[in-house]
Design a protein around this motif. Structure first.
Motif, PDB file in Angstrom:
ATOM      1  N   UNK A  51     -27.435  27.124 -15.057  1.00 16.34           N
ATOM      2  CA  UNK A  51     -27.031  25.713 -15.027  1.00 16.34           C
ATOM      3  C   UNK A  51     -28.168  24.822 -15.524  1.00 16.34           C
ATOM      4  N   UNK A  52     -29.389  25.145 -15.086  1.00 18.14           N
ATOM      5  CA  UNK A  52     -30.537  24.289 -15.402  1.00 18.14           C
ATOM      6  C   UNK A  52     -31.727  25.144 -15.850  1.00 18.14           C
ATOM      7  N   UNK A  53     -31.720  25.590 -17.103  1.00 19.52           N
ATOM      8  CA  UNK A  53     -32.786  26.485 -17.585  1.00 19.52           C
ATOM      9  C   UNK A  53     -34.183  25.889 -17.373  1.00 19.52           C
ATOM     10  N   UNK A  54     -34.294  24.583 -17.457  1.00 24.48           N
ATOM     11  CA  UNK A  54     -35.592  23.928 -17.309  1.00 24.48           C
ATOM     12  C   UNK A  54     -36.194  24.114 -15.930  1.00 24.48           C
ATOM     13  N   UNK A  55     -35.378  24.416 -14.930  1.00 26.52           N
ATOM     14  CA  UNK A  55     -35.860  24.554 -13.555  1.00 26.52           C
ATOM     15  C   UNK A  55     -36.870  25.690 -13.427  1.00 26.52           C
ATOM     16  N   UNK A  56     -36.789  26.636 -14.335  1.00 25.48           N
ATOM     17  CA  UNK A  56     -37.707  27.775 -14.304  1.00 25.48           C
ATOM     18  C   UNK A  56     -39.169  27.310 -14.306  1.00 25.48           C
ATOM     19  N   UNK A  57     -39.434  26.248 -15.052  1.00 22.37           N
ATOM     20  CA  UNK A  57     -40.810  25.741 -15.186  1.00 22.37           C
ATOM     21  C   UNK A  57     -41.399  25.269 -13.866  1.00 22.37           C
ATOM     22  N   UNK A  58     -40.530  24.946 -12.908  1.00 22.66           N
ATOM     23  CA  UNK A  58     -41.040  24.408 -11.644  1.00 22.66           C
ATOM     24  C   UNK A  58     -41.625  25.492 -10.751  1.00 22.66           C
ATOM     25  N   UNK A  59     -41.211  26.730 -10.957  1.00 19.54           N
ATOM     26  CA  UNK A  59     -41.652  27.804 -10.081  1.00 19.54           C
ATOM     27  C   UNK A  59     -42.949  28.399 -10.616  1.00 19.54           C
ATOM     28  N   UNK A  60     -44.047  28.130  -9.882  1.00 18.18           N
ATOM     29  CA  UNK A  60     -45.372  28.506 -10.389  1.00 18.18           C
ATOM     30  C   UNK A  60     -45.443  29.990 -10.724  1.00 18.18           C
ATOM     31  N   UNK A  61     -44.833  30.795  -9.866  1.00 16.69           N
ATOM     32  CA  UNK A  61     -44.953  32.246 -10.079  1.00 16.69           C
ATOM     33  C   UNK A  61     -44.138  32.713 -11.282  1.00 16.69           C
ATOM     34  N   UNK A  62     -43.207  31.897 -11.768  1.00 12.89           N
ATOM     35  CA  UNK A  62     -42.480  32.241 -13.000  1.00 12.89           C
ATOM     36  C   UNK A  62     -43.249  31.755 -14.227  1.00 12.89           C
ATOM     37  N   UNK A  63     -43.835  30.565 -14.053  1.00 12.80           N
ATOM     38  CA  UNK A  63     -44.627  29.999 -15.141  1.00 12.80           C
ATOM     39  C   UNK A  63     -45.765  30.929 -15.545  1.00 12.80           C
ATOM     40  N   UNK A  64     -46.394  31.500 -14.507  1.00  9.16           N
ATOM     41  CA  UNK A  64     -47.621  32.260 -14.754  1.00  9.16           C
ATOM     42  C   UNK A  64     -47.361  33.738 -14.994  1.00  9.16           C
ATOM     43  N   UNK A  65     -46.114  34.124 -15.100  1.00  8.11           N
ATOM     44  CA  UNK A  65     -45.827  35.555 -14.989  1.00  8.11           C
ATOM     45  C   UNK A  65     -45.606  36.245 -16.325  1.00  8.11           C
ATOM     46  N   UNK A  66     -45.755  35.533 -17.423  1.00  8.84           N
ATOM     47  CA  UNK A  66     -45.576  36.170 -18.720  1.00  8.84           C
ATOM     48  C   UNK A  66     -44.195  36.774 -18.858  1.00  8.84           C
ATOM     49  N   UNK A  67     -44.148  38.061 -19.177  1.00  9.62           N
ATOM     50  CA  UNK A  67     -42.856  38.677 -19.475  1.00  9.62           C
ATOM     51  C   UNK A  67     -42.290  39.514 -18.337  1.00  9.62           C
ATOM     52  N   UNK A  68     -42.872  39.378 -17.148  1.00  7.13           N
ATOM     53  CA  UNK A  68     -42.352  40.147 -16.014  1.00  7.13           C
ATOM     54  C   UNK A  68     -40.886  39.755 -15.784  1.00  7.13           C
ATOM     55  N   UNK A  69     -39.981  40.736 -15.705  1.00 12.25           N
ATOM     56  CA  UNK A  69     -38.568  40.383 -15.534  1.00 12.25           C
ATOM     57  C   UNK A  69     -38.321  39.637 -14.223  1.00 12.25           C
TER      58      UNK A  69
END
Ligand code: HEM
Length: 155
Positions: free
Chosen positions: A36-54
């Motif tokens: 619904x909101x792809x941009x929300x991913x950027x808010x989660x620090x552990x996703x931002x910093x995680x490179x290509x980890x699934x």
């Protein structure tokens, strides 16, 4: 209009049925949020910093969704007992700080609600009903209102 015992039961019964699969259900909530909101991913620090980890390998994603479910269940019980949702002060303060720092806005709470409801509907289709939807909505809305209220104080 008050929150009835039947409504509390609808929330708790469906959560009991989902709990054993809480990991995969929690992930579904997130996939739906990011759909619904792809941009929300950027808010989660552990996703931002995680490179290509699934995504599915992030334990923190699972715990976020499970916490939302558990706190919404607690809200349902409080609503039935007292007609009001009171999140513990310490928890609320922490939630305010985390969400304000991450840049979570009112509209995000709607996204998370939709993701939550869609996930429950798909997880327990045999139980799903307009009444069950309404009970979850009310429990979630009141919980979200308490967090949003706290966040406004910080602003
Ligand atoms: C972190 C609960 C809604 C985004 C957290 C944490 C909890 C939590 C328990 C862990 C950190 C802490 O304890 O402060 C909830 C509940 C919600 C809700 C109960 C709704 C009723 C949202 C919404 C968003 C969001 C709508 C935005 C899409 C985040 C982010 C973090 C976080 C970005 C920080 C993750 C990190 O970078 O470590 N939330 N949340 N939450 N939440 Fe929520």
């Amino acid at each position: 209009m008050g929150f009835s015992e039947t409504q509390e039961e609808l929330v708790l019964r469906s959560w009991r049925a989902m709990k054993k699969d809480s990991e995969s259900i929690a992930l579904k909530v997130f996939f739906r949020i990011f759909e619904i909101a792809p941009g929300a991913k950027q808010m989660f620090s552990f996703l931002r910093d995680s490179g290509d980890v699934p995504l599915e390998n992030h334990p923190k994603l699972k715990s976020h969704a499970v916490t939302v479910f558990v706190l919404a269940c607690e809200s349902a019980t409080q609503l039935r007992k007292t007609g009001d949702v009171k999140v513990r002060e310490a928890t609320l303060k922490r939630l305010r700080a985390t969400h304000a720092n991450a840049g979570v806005a009112d509209a995000h709470f709607e996204v998370v609600k939709t993701a939550l409801l869609d996930t429950i509907r798909d997880a327990v289709p045999e139980m799903w009903s307009p009444e069950m939807r309404g009970a979850w909505e009310e429990a979630y809305d009141q919980l979200a209102a308490a967090i949003k209220e706290e966040m406004k104080k910080a602003a």
